[in-house]
Design an enzyme around this catalytic site. Sequence first.
Site, short mmCIF file in Angstrom:
data_model
loop_
_atom_site.label_atom_id
_atom_site.label_comp_id
_atom_site.label_asym_id
_atom_site.label_seq_id
_atom_site.Cartn_x
_atom_site.Cartn_y
_atom_site.Cartn_z
N ASP A 110 1.49 -1.25 -0.08
CA ASP A 110 0.15 -0.14 -0.03
C ASP A 110 0.97 1.57 -0.16
OD1 ASP A 110 -3.08 1.00 0.55
OD2 ASP A 110 -1.41 2.52 2.04
N ASN A 118 -3.27 13.02 -4.62
CA ASN A 118 -4.81 13.98 -4.69
C ASN A 118 -4.68 15.15 -4.87
OD1 ASN A 118 -4.67 11.19 -7.36
ND2 ASN A 118 -5.75 9.33 -5.69
N HIS A 123 -5.38 14.07 -9.98
CA HIS A 123 -6.25 12.99 -10.00
C HIS A 123 -4.73 11.69 -10.92
CE1 HIS A 123 -9.31 11.83 -6.86
NE2 HIS A 123 -9.35 12.81 -7.23
N ASP A 127 -2.46 9.14 -11.20
CA ASP A 127 -2.82 7.90 -12.11
C ASP A 127 -1.23 7.38 -12.31
OD1 ASP A 127 -5.11 7.70 -11.60
OD2 ASP A 127 -5.77 8.48 -14.08
N GLU A 153 -4.60 2.39 -4.55
CA GLU A 153 -2.96 2.12 -3.80
C GLU A 153 -2.28 1.66 -3.62
OE1 GLU A 153 -4.78 4.85 -0.29
OE2 GLU A 153 -5.72 4.05 -3.09
#
Length: 285
Positions: A110, A118, A123, A127, A153
């Site tokens: 994680d 973000n 965003h 990505d 994530e």
Amino acid sequence: TLLALGGTGSILLVIGWRVGALHRRNRMLEAMVAARTREVEAKAGELERANEALRNQNLTDPLTGLRNRRYLGVCMPKDVAQVQRVHRDVTASRNERVLLNIDLVFLMVDIDHFKFVNDHHGHAAGDQVLQQVAEILRQATRDSDTVVRWGGEEFLVVARNAARRESALLAERIRTQMAEHAFRLEDGTVLHRTCSVGFTFYPFAPENSDFLPWEQVLDIADHCLFAAKRGGRNAWVGVFPSDDCDTTRLQAALPTGIPGLLKSGDIAVATSLPDPRALEWDLRK
């Protein structure tokens, strides 16, 4: 006699012409059948390739190009059967088994504080970070391993033909490469992120390859991940059965009963954190 010979020759010519015509027609029909067969085979190949592409699309995360969660449902029955077969055939002792490359290792990964990316960079930047994380995990693992985009994530690494005694080395390699990577965004911004890793093995108890299904073993790795995050992040946590564990007690308590099993000594912890006793465990069902 001449008339008879002439008549016979004419008949033979007619027969020869007719036979030749039949041969030519047969060759033409064979050529038509062969051409049609090649056409059908070509269309069948195109259809199979299209179906394979569709299957891969259904099993692939479009953002990172990694496998998605559906892929586990396809590959795990075969992987589990192979591991169980190998463990049944191995005559080594328990202490010897943990050194052999015969296990599956599940590592849940994680990205720490990913929401910050973000919220502060958008965003699209998130990505880009996810795509670079996918590449880091590809480089940290072997071709025989599978990296899965688990969701958001969070990622899952399935290491095949692995030795459980060396699993911490893989967890540390992933943690280190993530922490040292410079995440470069399209606008020139450079970010640094860390990750938390939780891991364990299938079969959980090496001398009993089928007493816990792989789905529950995966839940154990997920609990280890939460323990790593609650322990301060940028860390890895793994659990394994102790040498004198009670498998009946393990089966009844896992995966949510990790704290009690730690107290009873049925399982032990491996972690990069300084104090394993201070770990907090996620007990969600």
